[in-house]
Design a protein around this motif. Structure first.
Motif, mmCIF file in Angstrom:
data_model
loop_
_atom_site.group_PDB
_atom_site.id
_atom_site.type_symbol
_atom_site.label_atom_id
_atom_site.label_comp_id
_atom_site.label_asym_id
_atom_site.label_seq_id
_atom_site.Cartn_x
_atom_site.Cartn_y
_atom_site.Cartn_z
ATOM 1 N N VAL A 116 -2.249 7.739 2.260
ATOM 2 C CA VAL A 116 -3.095 6.741 1.615
ATOM 3 C C VAL A 116 -4.315 7.369 0.953
ATOM 4 O O VAL A 116 -4.829 6.866 -0.070
ATOM 5 N N LEU A 128 1.565 4.678 5.568
ATOM 6 C CA LEU A 128 0.256 4.992 4.980
ATOM 7 C C LEU A 128 -0.120 6.453 5.098
ATOM 8 O O LEU A 128 -1.295 6.802 4.918
ATOM 9 N N LEU A 185 0.822 -1.204 0.000
ATOM 10 C CA LEU A 185 0.000 0.000 0.000
ATOM 11 C C LEU A 185 0.860 1.260 0.000
ATOM 12 O O LEU A 185 0.599 2.211 -0.736
ATOM 13 N N GLY A 186 1.893 1.235 0.845
ATOM 14 C CA GLY A 186 2.780 2.393 0.921
ATOM 15 C C GLY A 186 3.472 2.658 -0.403
ATOM 16 O O GLY A 186 3.569 3.810 -0.863
ATOM 17 N N LEU A 189 -5.163 -1.630 10.119
ATOM 18 C CA LEU A 189 -4.614 -0.424 9.512
ATOM 19 C C LEU A 189 -5.059 0.838 10.242
ATOM 20 O O LEU A 189 -4.419 1.882 10.145
#
Length: 423
Positions: free
Chosen positions: A268, A265, A220-221, A309
């Motif tokens: 995000v 994140l 995700l990062g 998360l």
């Protein structure tokens, strides 16, 4: 990201041993106390039987038929054997005869506090006492009269257990306690490999889950970095810097976990920003800037979909706040801003300044530190700036020449343990 649980497993196995030892100690104390209590009752019954056997002719004594001389002889006979004291009471519980062994006056005084608890008809009482290293039994018996219905008197004696019998009793109690302790010990020892095997299985599953979560965090990062024309290296470096600053202020492990997740994140929400605004090479106009700021709230909404998360929320939601209250979205100031967000805002700016980007050259270390110092109390928490600028040169030298793979490998060695929940 890979994760090595070797050190954590070692800690967990140590905890298993410690808790098994504590369990062993608890069982030894509680079970041992129960066994000792039971043994004391058993010994009391044994001594009571010995005292009764020695004074078995007691019911032959009759205040009506026997002369005072005969009764006295009977009492003195018992005293010469194992009784410290013999007292005879009539039907009205009045002392009639008494015989006491000489030379034990102190012991007699100590025993006196336990005496004269007269029983009901056809009942007896006995109490065991350890006094001055000797075992004594205080026994009180009703003496039946010719009708065999009501006591014709009472006999009270203080019986001393002889040294040999006392030694045998102590030996029996000690042997019983040793057997109980050994039984508990063998059980605890046998439990260790069972618990060990179960823990290994659980840790294997936990490790796989943890690795999957960390890989998700990393993916995700990196996806966010690519979306924003950043690099994976930026995420790795700011995560490294954030961890080191968090440790420098002795941040709790739980907060460090949240900080690390937030570092990966932090942007995000930019996934939800349209390309014309997110990738615009020029400065954003006011309307576009307002849209860009919504990446914070978008990020929070994304995190709400995962309890794991969601730990990153403080960084995601508040890393654009400024210490003087001029940041966004909420205009928080000072310590109203969560500590993780205050930490991250410093390391994020530091890495942005010291990194080469398509639109700028990397600033020197001194220039970046000077910029942080200039923003102290305005953009940044002054105490955190002071601490970070002291350690920044060493941290920068450690990572400035590492590529993305090397940075990932560095994080592999330090990040995993903070996501393994120990209790």
């Amino acid at each position: 990201m890979k994760n090595n649980h070797g050190p954590e497993l070692h800690v967990i196995y140590q905890k298993i041993v410690i808790r098994l030892l504590l369990g062993w100690l608890f069982l030894c104390i509680t079970v041992g106390a129960g066994v000792l209590w039971s043994e004391i009752y058993r010994v009391e019954d044994i001594v009571h039987e010995l005292a009764l056997n020695e004074s078995q002719s007691i019911n032959e004594v009759s205040f009506a038929k026997n002369s005072a001389e005969q009764i006295t002889q009977f009492a003195e006979k018992l005293v010469k054997q194992h009784f410290l004291m013999v007292e005879l009471f009539n039907q009205n519980k009045q002392l009639t005869f008494e015989a006491v062994r000489g030379g034990l006056e102190i012991t007699e005084q100590q025993i006196n506090q336990y005496r004269h608890q007269f029983p009901q008809a056809d009942k007896f009482s006995h109490e065991l006492h350890l006094i001055n290293g000797h075992l004594w039994l205080i026994i009180l018996l009703p003496l039946k009269d010719e009708t065999q219905t009501t006591p014709g008197g009472y006999f009270e004696g203080v019986y001393e257990v002889d040294a040999q019998t006392f030694a045998s009793i102590k030996h029996d109690i000690l042997r019983t306690l040793i057997f109980v302790t050994l039984g508990i010990s063998f059980t605890s020892i046998l439990m260790y490999p069972i618990v060990y095997a179960l823990i290994r299985g659980v840790m294997k599953l936990s490790g796989a889950l943890l690795q999957g979560n960390l890989e998700l965090l990393n993916v995700l990062g990196c996806a966010i970095a690519e979306r924003d024309s950043e690099t994976n290296s930026h995420n790795y470096r700011v995560t490294f810097y954030a961890l080191k600053l968090g440790k420098a202020i002795n941040l709790a492990d739980e907060n460090l976990r949240h900080l690390l997740a937030g570092a990966f994140l932090h942007d995000v929400g930019k996934i939800g920003i349209r390309d014309p605004i997110l990738l615009k090479p020029d400065k954003l106009n006011p309307e576009e800037y307002e849209v860009m700021k919504t990446h914070v709230s978008l990020g929070v909404e994304i995190l709400k979909k995962s309890s794991w998360l969601y730990d990153a929320r403080d960084v995601v939601e508040f890393h654009h706040e400024k210490y003087d209250g001029s940041g966004y979205l909420k205009g928080l100031q000072g310590e109203q801003i969560p500590i993780n967000a205050r930490i991250f805002s410093i390391v994020d700016v530091f890495d942005a300044l010291t990194s080469k980007r398509p639109y700028k050259q990397a600033w020197s270390l001194n220039e970046a530190i000077a910029t942080l110092a200039n923003g102290s109390g305005k953009h940044f928490d002054p105490e955190l700036v002071k601490i970070f600028t002291a350690i920044a040169p060493e941290l920068y030298q450690e990572v400035c020449d590492l590529d993305a793979n090397q940075l990932e490998s560095l994080l592999n060695s330090i990040i995993g343990p903070y996501f393994l929940y120990n209790s």
